[in-house]
Scaffold this motif. Structure first.
Motif, PDB file in Angstrom:
ATOM      1  N   TYR A 163      -5.311   0.576  -5.066  1.00 41.66           N
ATOM      2  CA  TYR A 163      -5.098   0.805  -3.642  1.00 41.66           C
ATOM      3  C   TYR A 163      -6.308   0.317  -2.838  1.00 41.66           C
ATOM      4  N   SER A 164      -7.525   0.608  -3.331  1.00 43.97           N
ATOM      5  CA  SER A 164      -8.715   0.172  -2.601  1.00 43.97           C
ATOM      6  C   SER A 164      -8.826  -1.348  -2.589  1.00 43.97           C
ATOM      7  N   THR A 181      -8.037   6.012   4.540  1.00 49.13           N
ATOM      8  CA  THR A 181      -7.821   4.572   4.663  1.00 49.13           C
ATOM      9  C   THR A 181      -6.751   4.261   5.699  1.00 49.13           C
ATOM     10  N   GLU A 220     -15.353  -2.008   1.288  1.00 49.35           N
ATOM     11  CA  GLU A 220     -14.245  -1.297   0.644  1.00 49.35           C
ATOM     12  C   GLU A 220     -14.116  -1.714  -0.817  1.00 49.35           C
ATOM     13  N   TYR A 273      -7.135   1.391   8.672  1.00 49.33           N
ATOM     14  CA  TYR A 273      -6.254   0.275   9.057  1.00 49.33           C
ATOM     15  C   TYR A 273      -5.928   0.345  10.535  1.00 49.33           C
ATOM     16  N   SER A 331      -6.476  -2.594  -0.097  1.00 52.08           N
ATOM     17  CA  SER A 331      -6.919  -2.384   1.284  1.00 52.08           C
ATOM     18  C   SER A 331      -8.029  -3.362   1.637  1.00 52.08           C
ATOM     19  N   LEU A 334       0.834  -1.203   0.000  1.00 52.03           N
ATOM     20  CA  LEU A 334       0.000   0.000   0.000  1.00 52.03           C
ATOM     21  C   LEU A 334       0.865   1.248   0.000  1.00 52.03           C
TER      22      LEU A 334
END
Lengths: 204, 143
Positions: free
Chosen positions: A43-44, B42, A63, B46, A47, A20
Motif C-alpha cells: 500500500y505504501s 494516507t 513515503e 492524497y 501511494s 489502493l
C-alpha cells in the motif's frame, strides 16, 4: 501537453487510487497479520506512485523510504514480539459499518463544492502570498531550485522544528517503553502460570 | 471529461479513509488498528496533495528554461512560449511533515502494543478488557 495528456494523467491517478482501495479492502478482510503487514508495505509503495503522479516527488520519496521501509520493518518487529494471527471476529460490526457509512456520506457531501482536481485557479493554487509567492520569489529569496526544500527549511522552518520535537518525543517514548529497565516484572497477578515459568527461566 | 468523474479522486480518497476508519473501529486486534490508522492518514495525504495538483504542471523544482524551450516535442506542441507551470509546493511540505510524524506515532503505538502483550499475553482488545475486569474483581474481593 495536450488535453489528451491531461486526461491520461487523471486516469492514471484514478486507477492507482482504485488499486489502493482494493489493497485496503484486502487488509480489512485478511486475518493473518503478517499478510496484512506485507499488504500495508505494498500500500505504501502504491501511494508513493500516486504521489509521483500528483507531482509530489519529495513526498513520494519520503513515503517510499519511511512508509514502505521503516514502518513495515517496525510492524514486522512488533509481530515478532507478539502474535501472527488475529483472533477470529465473533462480534458483529453493524454499528461500525453504520458509523463509517454515515461519516463517509457526510464527507462526500462536503466534497461537492471543492475545486475540481488539477484546477490551476483554485484558491489553494492561486493564493498570491502562498503558492504563487513561493513559486515566483523563492529562487530570488532562498536560491534553492527545489521549492519544497526552501519552503520546508526556510519559510516553514518552525514547522520542521516542531516536527523534529515530535519525533524526538516519540523516540524517548519508545525507548522508555522498550529499551530501559526491562527486568521489572516479577509477581504480576495478570500473568498466567505458563508465562511466569517462562520468566523464571529467563531470569535464571 | 464526464461531470461526476471530476469528483472520482475525492470520493476514492474518502473510501480509503473510511476503510481505515472501519479497521480502527471494527477490528479488535491492536496491530490491525495501527495499520488502519496509517491507512486513514494516507487518505488525508492524497486529499492534500491532490488539492495542490495543477493540470499541465510539473513537480515544483525549477527547470532551466532552455531545457523546455529547445526540446522538439514542446516546440511542436506550441508550449515553448508558455511559462512553465508548477504544482503547488505547500501541500507537499505539510504532508512531508505529516508522514514523518505519522511514523513516529506508529512506532510509539507499536511499542505500547509490545508492552501490552508482555503484560496481558494478548493483543486483542476484548481479551484485554476481560483480563482487566477480572483483575478489578480480584481487587474488590481483597477489600
Amino acid at each position: 501537453m495536450s488535453v489528451d495528456a491531461i486526461v491520461i494523467e487523471h486516469v492514471i491517478v484514478m486507477v492507482l487510487l482504485t488499486l489502493l482501495i482494493v489493497v485496503a479492502v484486502g487488509i480489512i478482510i485478511l486475518n493473518d497479520l503478517l499478510t496484512a503487514v506485507i499488504l500495508s508495505g505494498l500500500y505504501s509503495l502504491l501511494s508513493a506512485t500516486v504521489f509521483v503522479a500528483m507531482d509530489a516527488v519529495d513526498v513520494a520519496l519520503t513515503e517510499a523510504a519511511v512508509g514502505a521501509g521503516i514502518s513495515t520493518i517496525i510492524l514486522l518487529g512488533t509481530l515478532s514480539f507478539t502474535k501472527r494471527v488475529q483472533k477470529p471476529q465473533e462480534h458483529n460490526n453493524y454499528a461500525a459499518l453504520i458509523i463509517v457509512v454515515m461519516t463517509g456520506g457526510a464527507l462526500i457531501y462536503g466534497t461537492l463544492d471543492l475545486p475540481s482536481y488539477g484546477d490551476p485557479n483554485s484558491p489553494a493554487n492561486s493564493h498570491p502570498q502562498l503558492a504563487q509567492h513561493y513559486l515566483t520569489e523563492s529562487q530570488k529569496e532562498i536560491d534553492i531550485p527545489n521549492v519544497v526544500t526552501s519552503v520546508l527549511a526556510s519559510y516553514r522552518g518552525y514547522d520542521t522544528l516542531g516536527e523534529t520535537a515530535v519525533v524526538f518525543t516519540a523516540a524517548i517514548g519508545v525507548l522508555s517503553l522498550l529499551g530501559l529497565r526491562r527486568r521489572r516484572r516479577k509477581e504480576d497477578p495478570l500473568l498466567t502460570d505458563k508465562q511466569q515459568r517462562k520468566q523464571q527461566n529467563e531470569d535464571n | 471529461m464526464v461531470e461526476w468523474l471530476a469528483f472520482y479522486n475525492d470520493w476514492a480518497v474518502i473510501v480509503i479513509m473510511m476503510a481505515g476508519f472501519y479497521i480502527m473501529i471494527a477490528r479488535y486486534n491492536l496491530v490491525k488498528k495501527i495499520i488502519g490508522l496509517s491507512i486513514f492518514q494516507t487518505g488525508i495525504f492524497y486529499f492534500y496533495v491532490g488539492l495542490g495538483k495543477v493540470d499541465n504542471g510539473t513537480a515544483p523544482i525549477f527547470l532551466e528554461p532552455k531545457v523546455i524551450d529547445e526540446s522538439a516535442a514542446n516546440v511542436a506542441s506550441g508550449i515553448a512560449e508558455q511559462t512553465i507551470l508548477y504544482s503547488n509546493p505547500l501541500p507537499h511540505v505539510l504532508i512531508l511533515t505529516a508522514i514523518v510524524v505519522g511514523v513516529a506515532t506508529m512506532a510509539l503505538g507499536l511499542a505500547l502494543i509490545v508492552r501490552i502483550y508482555e503484560k496481558y499475553g494478548s493483543i486483542e482488545e476484548d481479551d484485554i478488557q476481560a483480563i482487566d475486569s477480572q483483575f478489578i474483581c480480584q481487587l474488590d474481593d481483597k477489600k
